[in-house]
Design a protein around this motif. Structure first.
Motif: not given
Length: 298
Positions: A97, A164, A233, A239
């Protein structure tokens, strides 16, 4: 700075020059036992006067205040503050992210880590750099010396990248690295389903002051989308389909505001620091304005 040197350190000479008069702040003095520049709760031999105390046999007679004796007819010693160095632990979120947004959040995160490491080393503090994913996957201890900033640059250039993040587990892991009171700075978007609070509490138990620096991209802070979207994601396979109406976007902004307010309140409840940084902010502005506003630097 020559191109070769710039490749080894994320910030160029013009930026570093603007950081030369800046130092990191801690909210409380820390007793680390390492002589240096930072105020300590222990009595020492610096030139910074702290207090008086009554003389007891065996005390250094050179610290007797004879003027006080002449006035009060009692013997008092002048007590001076000790000055010590601390360890500054800088932890970067390296999850997928952080590589989203325009500009990517990771770019500013690396620049902020480099700037804070430079400031700490310049002030003779020690630095620990750490990379976080679902655990503490890499770290490096860096002390002073002519090659210190190149060691910082090398570590930041080789940061791992993982899908993650589990900040609670990753922050808990630093207990095997941090062994003395100090300052821990976490640089992340803090967009993790498991939260971060348990990890921060674990860090505080290690006698650390904590600073949470949240980096979000402009399109996360104020999304400019309309119509029907499928949002995926970035750290998983899930999603969600969204119809981006003005009502939905306003609800998103309000939820984000609550999230950042809760982060700030949580950090302050543990005598910590929190600030929100847009990923398109200039690094000098981050340090000289935003981090000064929250008194992380002076």
């Amino acid at each position: 700075m020559p191109d070769m040197e710039k490749a080894r350190f994320p910030l160029d000479a013009s930026v570093l020059q603007r950081l030369d008069n800046i130092s990191l702040l801690t909210r409380r003095p820390m007793a680390t036992g390492r002589p240096g520049r930072r105020r300590s709760p222990l009595a020492g031999s610096s030139m910074e006067f702290a207090d008086y105390r009554r003389y007891t046999p065996g005390d250094d007679f050179r610290r007797i205040d004879w003027r006080a004796f002449a006035r009060l007819e009692r013997i008092f010693l002048r007590v001076f503050e000790a000055e010590e160095n601390i360890t500054v632990t800088i932890l970067l979120d390296c999850s997928d992210s952080m590589y989203q947004g325009t500009p990517e959040k990771a770019d500013l995160a690396v620049a902020v880590a480099a700037a804070l490491a430079y400031i700490a080393l310049k002030c003779e503090d020690s630095v620990v750099l750490g990379a976080l994913t679902d655990r503490l996957v890499a770290y490096r201890r860096i002390s002073g010396g002519k090659n210190a900033i190149w060691s910082v640059g090398e570590f930041l250039q080789r940061l791992p990248r993982s899908g993650t993040t589990d900040l609670n587990r990753a922050l808990y892991d630093i207990g095997r690295v941090v062994t003395a009171p100090g300052l821990t700075i976490v640089i992340s978007d803090f967009l993790t389903p498991q939260g971060y609070q348990t990890g921060v509490r674990a860090v505080r138990q290690l006698r650390q002051e904590i600073a949470l620096l949240q980096i979000l991209s402009p399109d996360e802070l104020d999304p400019q989308i309309q119509g029907d979207w499928r949002l995926r994601d970035s750290e998983g396979t899930q999603s969600v389909e969204v119809s981006a109406s003005s009502h939905i976007l306003q609800a998103y902004r309000e939820r984000l505001a609550r999230f950042t307010e809760e982060m700030a309140a949580f950090a302050h409840s543990y005598m910590g620091t929190y600030t929100l940084i847009a990923s398109d902010t200039d690094i000098v502005d981050v340090v000289q304005r935003l981090l000064r506003q929250v008194e992380l630097v002076r």
